[in-house]
Design a protein around this motif. Structure first.
Motif, PDB file in Angstrom:
ATOM      1  N   TYR A  18      -7.898   0.450 138.528  1.00 30.98           N
ATOM      2  CA  TYR A  18      -9.049  -0.238 139.132  1.00 30.98           C
ATOM      3  C   TYR A  18      -9.534  -1.436 138.310  1.00 30.98           C
ATOM      4  O   TYR A  18     -10.614  -1.948 138.543  1.00 30.98           O
ATOM      5  N   HIS A  19      -8.717  -1.873 137.351  1.00 31.97           N
ATOM      6  CA  HIS A  19      -9.016  -3.109 136.627  1.00 31.97           C
ATOM      7  C   HIS A  19      -7.867  -4.088 136.798  1.00 31.97           C
ATOM      8  O   HIS A  19      -6.704  -3.708 136.701  1.00 31.97           O
ATOM      9  N   LEU A  20      -8.206  -5.356 137.000  1.00 33.19           N
ATOM     10  CA  LEU A  20      -7.210  -6.421 136.939  1.00 33.19           C
ATOM     11  C   LEU A  20      -7.759  -7.491 136.006  1.00 33.19           C
ATOM     12  O   LEU A  20      -8.947  -7.496 135.678  1.00 33.19           O
ATOM     13  N   ARG A  43     -10.968 -11.584 133.187  1.00 35.68           N
ATOM     14  CA  ARG A  43     -11.306 -10.725 132.042  1.00 35.68           C
ATOM     15  C   ARG A  43     -10.032 -10.427 131.267  1.00 35.68           C
ATOM     16  O   ARG A  43      -9.089  -9.867 131.819  1.00 35.68           O
ATOM     17  N   GLY A  79     -23.394  -8.305 140.772  1.00 30.40           N
ATOM     18  CA  GLY A  79     -22.011  -8.727 140.944  1.00 30.40           C
ATOM     19  C   GLY A  79     -21.235  -7.555 141.518  1.00 30.40           C
ATOM     20  O   GLY A  79     -21.389  -6.413 141.059  1.00 30.40           O
ATOM     21  N   LEU A  80     -20.434  -7.839 142.532  1.00 28.55           N
ATOM     22  CA  LEU A  80     -19.679  -6.783 143.212  1.00 28.55           C
ATOM     23  C   LEU A  80     -18.195  -7.132 143.185  1.00 28.55           C
ATOM     24  O   LEU A  80     -17.820  -8.276 143.455  1.00 28.55           O
ATOM     25  N   GLY A  81     -17.372  -6.160 142.859  1.00 33.06           N
ATOM     26  CA  GLY A  81     -15.928  -6.388 142.836  1.00 33.06           C
ATOM     27  C   GLY A  81     -15.343  -6.220 144.227  1.00 33.06           C
ATOM     28  O   GLY A  81     -15.318  -5.113 144.769  1.00 33.06           O
ATOM     29  N   ARG A 101     -12.534  -3.697 144.474  1.00 40.06           N
ATOM     30  CA  ARG A 101     -13.012  -2.300 144.374  1.00 40.06           C
ATOM     31  C   ARG A 101     -13.561  -1.845 145.720  1.00 40.06           C
ATOM     32  O   ARG A 101     -13.335  -0.723 146.154  1.00 40.06           O
ATOM     33  N   GLU A 118      -9.181  -8.205 129.399  1.00 38.33           N
ATOM     34  CA  GLU A 118      -9.213  -6.816 128.914  1.00 38.33           C
ATOM     35  C   GLU A 118      -7.819  -6.237 129.037  1.00 38.33           C
ATOM     36  O   GLU A 118      -7.143  -6.440 130.027  1.00 38.33           O
ATOM     37  N   PHE A 163      -9.985 -11.055 139.267  1.00 35.12           N
ATOM     38  CA  PHE A 163     -10.463 -10.382 140.478  1.00 35.12           C
ATOM     39  C   PHE A 163     -11.493 -11.259 141.171  1.00 35.12           C
ATOM     40  O   PHE A 163     -11.986 -12.223 140.590  1.00 35.12           O
ATOM     41  N   GLU A 194     -17.199   2.482 140.315  1.00 30.13           N
ATOM     42  CA  GLU A 194     -18.270   1.477 140.211  1.00 30.13           C
ATOM     43  C   GLU A 194     -17.871   0.274 141.064  1.00 30.13           C
ATOM     44  O   GLU A 194     -16.843  -0.346 140.851  1.00 30.13           O
ATOM     45  N   ILE A 195     -18.732  -0.049 142.036  1.00 26.71           N
ATOM     46  CA  ILE A 195     -18.450  -1.155 142.937  1.00 26.71           C
ATOM     47  C   ILE A 195     -19.239  -2.398 142.535  1.00 26.71           C
ATOM     48  O   ILE A 195     -18.778  -3.519 142.694  1.00 26.71           O
ATOM     49  N   ALA A 196     -20.465  -2.183 142.058  1.00 27.54           N
ATOM     50  CA  ALA A 196     -21.323  -3.330 141.732  1.00 27.54           C
ATOM     51  C   ALA A 196     -22.271  -2.956 140.600  1.00 27.54           C
ATOM     52  O   ALA A 196     -22.600  -1.779 140.412  1.00 27.54           O
ATOM     53  N   SER A 197     -22.707  -3.968 139.863  1.00 32.57           N
ATOM     54  CA  SER A 197     -23.725  -3.815 138.823  1.00 32.57           C
ATOM     55  C   SER A 197     -24.760  -4.905 139.011  1.00 32.57           C
ATOM     56  O   SER A 197     -24.405  -6.037 139.331  1.00 32.57           O
ATOM     57  N   HIS A 255      -7.109  -3.069 129.251  1.00 30.81           N
ATOM     58  CA  HIS A 255      -6.955  -1.733 129.860  1.00 30.81           C
ATOM     59  C   HIS A 255      -6.036  -1.754 131.077  1.00 30.81           C
ATOM     60  O   HIS A 255      -6.000  -2.706 131.845  1.00 30.81           O
ATOM     61  N   ILE A 277      -5.690  -0.549 142.839  1.00 33.39           N
ATOM     62  CA  ILE A 277      -6.289  -1.839 143.168  1.00 33.39           C
ATOM     63  C   ILE A 277      -5.218  -2.872 143.536  1.00 33.39           C
ATOM     64  O   ILE A 277      -5.462  -3.760 144.347  1.00 33.39           O
TER      65      ILE A 277
END
Ligand code: ATP
Ligand code: MN
Length: 433
Positions: free
Chosen positions: A223-225, A215, A402-404, A407, A217, A228, A356-359, A219, A418
Motif C-alpha cells: 500500500y505504499h508507492l 516519497r 490529504g487523501l491517497g 488507497r 521511502e 502516488f 489509512e486513506i486520508a490524514s 518500504h 496498490i
C-alpha cells in the motif's frame, strides 16, 4: 488508410437500434467459424458486441478481410444492427465494410483465460494487460472517482489549483525526498503540496489539488508507492471537524457515483460497492488504544496506530471511521494542538477496511507557535523563511486533509495490492514501463 469514425460504443448497440447503420471500432476478442458463417466478438473500451458475417451476403473483400483476422487485430466496422434472440446481448451487427487498421501478434500474456497472469508480468506489458476488461475497468472507475471528488469539492466552494512539484526544501522536514538536478542546484520532488495550499488559503480560501506526490521511502508494502496521486484540500476559516465533513461527503459521493455507474458491470466480477452512511464513526486515539489493548494489541501512547491495529478496528466497526486527536508529537509540525490539552492535536485519520486513506488536521496559523513547533521537531525555522513570512499578513485559521487516491481505489474495489490500481506504478524496484 482512410476509415470512418466510430459512431457508437459497443455497449450502446442495443436492440432498439435494429435496422440502423453504425460504425464501430475496437479489437478482435474472439473469432468463431462455422463454415459459411463467422462470428467476431468486437471489444472496445466500454464492452463487446457480436459481428456476424455470412459468406455470400457480404462483398468478397469483407469475407476475406474477416478470414484473415487474428485475435487483437484493431478493426473498424460499418454495419447494420439486428436485434437477435440468439446473440448474448440480444443484438448483433452485420458488417458491410471491415477495415483492418492494425495487426496483432500473439500476446505475451493471456487476457482471455480465467487465471490471471502474475502481477509482475502484467505490469511489464501493462498496455496489453489492460485489454482484459476487468483490468481496464479499474481505470474507468478511477476516472469516475476523480470526477465525483471534483464535483463534491466544487459543490463545497473549493477551486482546483496546481502547485509546483519541484521544490527547494522538504515540506514536512522528513528526509524522504527525491533529489533532482535543477541546473546548478539541487532541488527536490514535492512529497505534498502542504505549505503551498496553506499559503493559498490567504486568498483563494478553499482550494484542492489532485496531483502526484513523491516519497523516497524504501518500504516495500502493498500500500505504499514512491509516486502516488494525492487529493489535497485546504479551507480557510475552518477547523478539523469542518474538513472531516467535507471528507465524508467526498467518500459518500464517490461510492454513490461509482455504484450508480458500475454496479451492473461489477456484478459480472463479483464486486459490489456499498455506499457508506454519514456521519462516520469517530473514535479518539486514546479510545483506539483502549480497544486494541482489549483485543490483545498493546500500542504505547505516543506511537502511531500500526496497520494491524487499523485492521482490528475496521473488523470492529466495519464502516469507514475516523481516529481523531492523535498525540501532537507524532503529527507534522503544522498540526494544531488542542487548546484544552496541547499534548494532543486537532487531527484525524480516515480508515477504511484497515487502511489509512486520508490524514488531516486544523493547522497552526500563528507564526510564533509554528516556529516553536518547528524547533520542537529539530527543524530550522530559517529554512522555512519564505513560508513563515506569509503568517505576517493575515493568514486565516485553516484546516485540510490529504487523501491517497490509490488507497481509495484499493478499498473501493477490494484490491490487495496498490500496484493493481495504478497504471504504471513506481516502487523501489520498478521504474519502467
Ligand atoms: P502511511 O502512514 O500509510 O505511510 P502517511 O501517514 O505517511 O501514510 P500522509 O502524509 O498522511 O501519509 O499522506 C496522506 C495520504 O496519502 C495517506 O493517508 C495515504 O492515503 C496516502 N499516502 C501516503 N503515502 C503514500 C504512499 N507511499 N503510497 C501511496 N499512498 C500514500
Ligand atoms: Mn497520514
Amino acid at each position: 488508410m482512410s476509415f470512418p469514425r466510430k459512431t457508437h460504443w459497443t455497449k450502446d448497440v442495443k436492440p432498439e437500434l435494429d435496422g440502423k447503420e453504425v460504425v464501430l471500432s475496437g479489437w478482435v476478442w474472439d473469432i468463431r467459424d462455422i463454415g459459411n458463417i463467422k462470428f467476431v466478438l468486437l471489444r472496445d473500451r466500454e464492452g463487446m458486441v457480436q459481428l456476424t458475417i455470412k459468406k455470400g451476403s457480404v462483398p468478397d473483400s469483407v469475407w476475406s478481410a474477416v478470414a484473415s483476422l487474428n485475435k487483437e487485430d484493431a478493426i473498424v466496422v460499418r454495419g447494420i444492427v439486428k436485434a437477435s434472440k440468439i446473440a448474448k446481448a440480444g443484438v448483433e451487427v452485420f458488417p458491410s465494410e471491415v477495415y483492418v487498421v492494425a495487426k496483432s501478434k500473439p500476446l505475451p500474456i493471456d487476457i482471455w483465460g480465467t487465471v490471471e497472469t502474475d502481477l509482475d508480468t502484467r505490469l511489464r506489458f501493462r498496455s496489453v494487460d489492460l485489454k482484459r476488461p476487468i483490468n481496464s475497468l479499474i481505470f474507468r472507475v478511477e476516472s469516475e472517482v476523480t470526477r465525483a471528488i471534483r464535483e463534491t469539492l466544487y459543490s463545497h466552494g473549493f477551486i482546483e489549483v496546481f502547485t509546483p512539484k519541484i521544490i527547494v526544501t522538504s515540506t514536512e522536514g522528513g528526509a524522504e525526498l527525491f533529489a533532482v538536478q535543477y541546473f546548478e542546484r539541487v532541488a527536490y520532488l514535492a512529497q505534498s503540496p502542504q505549505l503551498y495550499k496553506e499559503e493559498l488559503t490567504a486568498s483563494l480560501e478553499r482550494i484542492f489539488e489532485i496531483a502526484p506526490a513523491y516519497r523516497a521511502e524504501k518500504h516495500n508494502t502493498n500500500y505504499h508507492l514512491n509516486e502516488f496521486i494525492s487529493v489535497d484540500i485546504e479551507e480557510a476559516f475552518a477547523n478539523y471537524t469542518d474538513v472531516m465533513e467535507v471528507l465524508e461527503d467526498v467518500i459518500v459521493n464517490v461510492y454513490g457515483k461509482v455504484a450508480e455507474a458500475f454496479n451492473d458491470e461489477f456484478s459480472k466480477y463479483g464486486i459490489e460497492v456499498k455506499v457508506p452512511k454519514k456521519p462516520f464513526r469517530k473514535i479518539t486515539y486514546d479510545e483506539a488504544l483502549g480497544i486494541l489493548e482489549r483485543r490483545g494489541l498493546k500500542v504505547n501512547w505516543g506511537e502511531d496506530v500500526p496497520k494491524g491495529g487499523m485492521e482490528i478496528l475496521s473488523e470492529e466497526f466495519g464502516e469507514p471511521f475516523f481516529i481523531i486527536h492523535f498525540p501532537t508529537d507524532i503529527r507534522a509540525f503544522y498540526t494544531k494542538p488542542l487548546e484544552s490539552d496541547p499534548r494532543i492535536s486537532e487531527s484525524f485519520d480516515l480508515v477504511i477496511d484497515g487502511l489509512e486513506i486520508a490524514s488531516g488536521s486544523s493547522r497552526i496559523h500563528i507564526k510564533e507557535q509554528l516556529i516553536d513547533a518547528l524547533r520542537k521537531r529539530g527543524l530550522n525555522p530559517e529554512s522555512f523563511e519564505s513560508h513563515l513570512v506569509i503568517y505576517d499578513y493575515g493568514l486565516p485559521p485553516h484546516a485540510g486533509w490529504g487523501l491517497g487516491l490509490y488507497r481509495l481505489m484499493m478499498v473501493l474495489l477490494r484490491r490487495d495490492n496498490i500496484r493493481e490500481v495504478v497504471l504504471y506504478p513506481r516502487d523501489r524496484f520498478r521504474l519502467e514501463p
